[in-house]
Design a protein around this motif. Structure first.
Motif, PDB file in Angstrom:
ATOM      1  N   VAL A 173       5.513  28.881 -10.989  1.00  0.00           N
ATOM      2  CA  VAL A 173       6.586  29.168 -11.938  1.00  0.00           C
ATOM      3  C   VAL A 173       6.362  28.392 -13.230  1.00  0.00           C
ATOM      4  O   VAL A 173       6.573  28.906 -14.328  1.00  0.00           O
ATOM      5  CB  VAL A 173       7.961  28.822 -11.320  1.00  0.00           C
ATOM      6  CG1 VAL A 173       9.077  28.998 -12.319  1.00  0.00           C
ATOM      7  CG2 VAL A 173       8.197  29.664 -10.077  1.00  0.00           C
ATOM      8  N   GLY A 174       5.898  27.171 -13.100  1.00  0.00           N
ATOM      9  CA  GLY A 174       5.605  26.366 -14.281  1.00  0.00           C
ATOM     10  C   GLY A 174       4.453  26.909 -15.107  1.00  0.00           C
ATOM     11  O   GLY A 174       4.393  26.693 -16.313  1.00  0.00           O
ATOM     12  N   LEU A 175       3.544  27.628 -14.473  1.00  0.00           N
ATOM     13  CA  LEU A 175       2.435  28.218 -15.223  1.00  0.00           C
ATOM     14  C   LEU A 175       2.928  29.258 -16.221  1.00  0.00           C
ATOM     15  O   LEU A 175       2.333  29.431 -17.287  1.00  0.00           O
ATOM     16  CB  LEU A 175       1.441  28.876 -14.263  1.00  0.00           C
ATOM     17  CG  LEU A 175       0.553  27.940 -13.464  1.00  0.00           C
ATOM     18  CD1 LEU A 175      -0.252  28.726 -12.446  1.00  0.00           C
ATOM     19  CD2 LEU A 175      -0.373  27.191 -14.382  1.00  0.00           C
ATOM     20  N   ASN A 176       3.980  29.954 -15.868  1.00  0.00           N
ATOM     21  CA  ASN A 176       4.486  30.995 -16.759  1.00  0.00           C
ATOM     22  C   ASN A 176       5.202  30.417 -17.971  1.00  0.00           C
ATOM     23  O   ASN A 176       5.408  31.126 -18.953  1.00  0.00           O
ATOM     24  CB  ASN A 176       5.434  31.918 -15.994  1.00  0.00           C
ATOM     25  CG  ASN A 176       4.695  32.715 -14.954  1.00  0.00           C
ATOM     26  OD1 ASN A 176       3.585  33.156 -15.185  1.00  0.00           O
ATOM     27  ND2 ASN A 176       5.296  32.869 -13.792  1.00  0.00           N
ATOM     28  N   ASN A 177       5.587  29.171 -17.907  1.00  0.00           N
ATOM     29  CA  ASN A 177       6.300  28.541 -19.011  1.00  0.00           C
ATOM     30  C   ASN A 177       5.547  27.354 -19.595  1.00  0.00           C
ATOM     31  O   ASN A 177       6.118  26.589 -20.370  1.00  0.00           O
ATOM     32  CB  ASN A 177       7.691  28.071 -18.544  1.00  0.00           C
ATOM     33  CG  ASN A 177       8.535  29.233 -18.086  1.00  0.00           C
ATOM     34  OD1 ASN A 177       8.617  30.237 -18.754  1.00  0.00           O
ATOM     35  ND2 ASN A 177       9.147  29.093 -16.933  1.00  0.00           N
ATOM     36  N   GLY A 178       4.316  27.181 -19.220  1.00  0.00           N
ATOM     37  CA  GLY A 178       3.563  26.002 -19.669  1.00  0.00           C
ATOM     38  C   GLY A 178       2.624  26.310 -20.814  1.00  0.00           C
ATOM     39  O   GLY A 178       2.234  27.451 -21.059  1.00  0.00           O
ATOM     40  N   HIS A 179       2.276  25.272 -21.534  1.00  0.00           N
ATOM     41  CA  HIS A 179       1.315  25.384 -22.626  1.00  0.00           C
ATOM     42  C   HIS A 179       0.006  24.752 -22.172  1.00  0.00           C
ATOM     43  O   HIS A 179      -0.020  23.837 -21.355  1.00  0.00           O
ATOM     44  CB  HIS A 179       1.819  24.671 -23.874  1.00  0.00           C
ATOM     45  CG  HIS A 179       3.123  25.206 -24.376  1.00  0.00           C
ATOM     46  ND1 HIS A 179       3.407  26.547 -24.470  1.00  0.00           N
ATOM     47  CD2 HIS A 179       4.231  24.576 -24.812  1.00  0.00           C
ATOM     48  CE1 HIS A 179       4.607  26.711 -24.947  1.00  0.00           C
ATOM     49  NE2 HIS A 179       5.148  25.526 -25.162  1.00  0.00           N
ATOM     50  N   ALA A 180      -1.081  25.230 -22.724  1.00  0.00           N
ATOM     51  CA  ALA A 180      -2.391  24.683 -22.394  1.00  0.00           C
ATOM     52  C   ALA A 180      -2.559  23.306 -23.029  1.00  0.00           C
ATOM     53  O   ALA A 180      -2.077  23.053 -24.135  1.00  0.00           O
ATOM     54  CB  ALA A 180      -3.491  25.610 -22.861  1.00  0.00           C
ATOM     55  N   ILE A 181      -3.219  22.423 -22.295  1.00  0.00           N
ATOM     56  CA  ILE A 181      -3.478  21.075 -22.791  1.00  0.00           C
ATOM     57  C   ILE A 181      -4.953  20.748 -22.588  1.00  0.00           C
ATOM     58  O   ILE A 181      -5.662  21.435 -21.863  1.00  0.00           O
ATOM     59  CB  ILE A 181      -2.610  20.016 -22.071  1.00  0.00           C
ATOM     60  CG1 ILE A 181      -2.920  19.984 -20.580  1.00  0.00           C
ATOM     61  CG2 ILE A 181      -1.139  20.262 -22.314  1.00  0.00           C
ATOM     62  CD1 ILE A 181      -2.319  18.797 -19.862  1.00  0.00           C
ATOM     63  N   ASP A 182      -5.396  19.699 -23.251  1.00  0.00           N
ATOM     64  CA  ASP A 182      -6.752  19.185 -23.051  1.00  0.00           C
ATOM     65  C   ASP A 182      -6.668  18.011 -22.085  1.00  0.00           C
ATOM     66  O   ASP A 182      -5.943  17.051 -22.328  1.00  0.00           O
ATOM     67  CB  ASP A 182      -7.367  18.713 -24.366  1.00  0.00           C
ATOM     68  CG  ASP A 182      -7.725  19.868 -25.282  1.00  0.00           C
ATOM     69  OD1 ASP A 182      -7.939  20.979 -24.762  1.00  0.00           O
ATOM     70  OD2 ASP A 182      -7.784  19.649 -26.506  1.00  0.00           O
ATOM     71  N   PHE A 183      -7.429  18.103 -20.988  1.00  0.00           N
ATOM     72  CA  PHE A 183      -7.441  17.044 -19.986  1.00  0.00           C
ATOM     73  C   PHE A 183      -8.723  16.255 -20.128  1.00  0.00           C
ATOM     74  O   PHE A 183      -9.826  16.789 -20.019  1.00  0.00           O
ATOM     75  CB  PHE A 183      -7.342  17.645 -18.581  1.00  0.00           C
ATOM     76  CG  PHE A 183      -7.429  16.630 -17.476  1.00  0.00           C
ATOM     77  CD1 PHE A 183      -6.366  15.791 -17.211  1.00  0.00           C
ATOM     78  CD2 PHE A 183      -8.578  16.512 -16.717  1.00  0.00           C
ATOM     79  CE1 PHE A 183      -6.440  14.853 -16.192  1.00  0.00           C
ATOM     80  CE2 PHE A 183      -8.660  15.576 -15.704  1.00  0.00           C
ATOM     81  CZ  PHE A 183      -7.590  14.751 -15.442  1.00  0.00           C
ATOM     82  N   ARG A 184      -8.589  14.956 -20.385  1.00  0.00           N
ATOM     83  CA  ARG A 184      -9.743  14.064 -20.501  1.00  0.00           C
ATOM     84  C   ARG A 184      -9.663  13.013 -19.413  1.00  0.00           C
ATOM     85  O   ARG A 184      -8.615  12.426 -19.169  1.00  0.00           O
ATOM     86  CB  ARG A 184      -9.745  13.383 -21.870  1.00  0.00           C
ATOM     87  CG  ARG A 184     -10.074  14.291 -22.998  1.00  0.00           C
ATOM     88  CD  ARG A 184     -10.078  13.529 -24.320  1.00  0.00           C
ATOM     89  NE  ARG A 184     -10.560  14.337 -25.403  1.00  0.00           N
ATOM     90  CZ  ARG A 184      -9.800  15.165 -26.101  1.00  0.00           C
ATOM     91  NH1 ARG A 184      -8.520  15.287 -25.800  1.00  0.00           N
ATOM     92  NH2 ARG A 184     -10.308  15.870 -27.084  1.00  0.00           N
ATOM     93  N   PHE A 185     -10.791  12.777 -18.762  1.00  0.00           N
ATOM     94  CA  PHE A 185     -10.898  11.744 -17.739  1.00  0.00           C
ATOM     95  C   PHE A 185     -12.202  11.001 -17.997  1.00  0.00           C
ATOM     96  O   PHE A 185     -13.242  11.302 -17.414  1.00  0.00           O
ATOM     97  CB  PHE A 185     -10.872  12.377 -16.341  1.00  0.00           C
ATOM     98  CG  PHE A 185     -10.718  11.386 -15.231  1.00  0.00           C
ATOM     99  CD1 PHE A 185      -9.567  10.632 -15.104  1.00  0.00           C
ATOM    100  CD2 PHE A 185     -11.725  11.213 -14.295  1.00  0.00           C
ATOM    101  CE1 PHE A 185      -9.410   9.719 -14.084  1.00  0.00           C
ATOM    102  CE2 PHE A 185     -11.584  10.299 -13.271  1.00  0.00           C
ATOM    103  CZ  PHE A 185     -10.429   9.554 -13.156  1.00  0.00           C
ATOM    104  N   PRO A 186     -12.172  10.023 -18.916  1.00  0.00           N
ATOM    105  CA  PRO A 186     -13.408   9.364 -19.355  1.00  0.00           C
ATOM    106  C   PRO A 186     -14.197   8.672 -18.251  1.00  0.00           C
ATOM    107  O   PRO A 186     -15.409   8.539 -18.364  1.00  0.00           O
ATOM    108  CB  PRO A 186     -12.923   8.340 -20.382  1.00  0.00           C
ATOM    109  CG  PRO A 186     -11.567   8.779 -20.787  1.00  0.00           C
ATOM    110  CD  PRO A 186     -11.011   9.533 -19.636  1.00  0.00           C
ATOM    111  N   VAL A 187     -13.520   8.247 -17.192  1.00  0.00           N
ATOM    112  CA  VAL A 187     -14.232   7.559 -16.109  1.00  0.00           C
ATOM    113  C   VAL A 187     -15.256   8.487 -15.472  1.00  0.00           C
ATOM    114  O   VAL A 187     -16.353   8.069 -15.097  1.00  0.00           O
ATOM    115  CB  VAL A 187     -13.221   7.034 -15.059  1.00  0.00           C
ATOM    116  CG1 VAL A 187     -13.922   6.431 -13.871  1.00  0.00           C
ATOM    117  CG2 VAL A 187     -12.284   6.031 -15.704  1.00  0.00           C
ATOM    118  N   ALA A 188     -14.921   9.771 -15.343  1.00  0.00           N
ATOM    119  CA  ALA A 188     -15.843  10.733 -14.740  1.00  0.00           C
ATOM    120  C   ALA A 188     -17.018  11.036 -15.665  1.00  0.00           C
ATOM    121  O   ALA A 188     -18.094  11.391 -15.202  1.00  0.00           O
ATOM    122  CB  ALA A 188     -15.107  12.018 -14.394  1.00  0.00           C
TER     123      ALA A 188
END
Length: 81
Positions: free
Chosen positions: A21-36
């Motif tokens: 349900v949250g996918l239908n109302n969500g905005h795209a974001i940039d996910f950064r995980f520098p440790v990986a």
């Protein structure tokens, strides 16, 4: 252990429906995980709910494996408790 993993997967499936349900109302974001290292230069661009679910699922599965992991390959009995 297999029973615990199956129960966990069912739980994750239920939570996925809730998060869907949250996918239908969500905005795209940039996910950064520098440790990986891999996401430092090219971040993952996806809906926030999907990224949250992925991180949550990895944590729940890791916790399940750590809590119910193979205990030396022997079956526990009532005397071992």
């Amino acid at each position: 252990m297999l029973k615990a993993v199956v129960k966990t997967l069912v739980l994750l499936a239920i939570l996925f429906v809730i998060l869907y349900v949250g996918l239908n109302n969500g905005h795209a974001i940039d996910f950064r995980f520098p440790v990986a290292g891999a996401t430092d230069k090219k971040p993952i661009h996806a809906p926030a709910a999907l990224i949250f679910f992925g991180v949550f699922a990895v944590g729940v599965l890791a916790g399940t494996v750590l809590a119910y992991g193979d205990k030396g390959g022997k079956k526990s009995s009532s005397k071992d408790r």
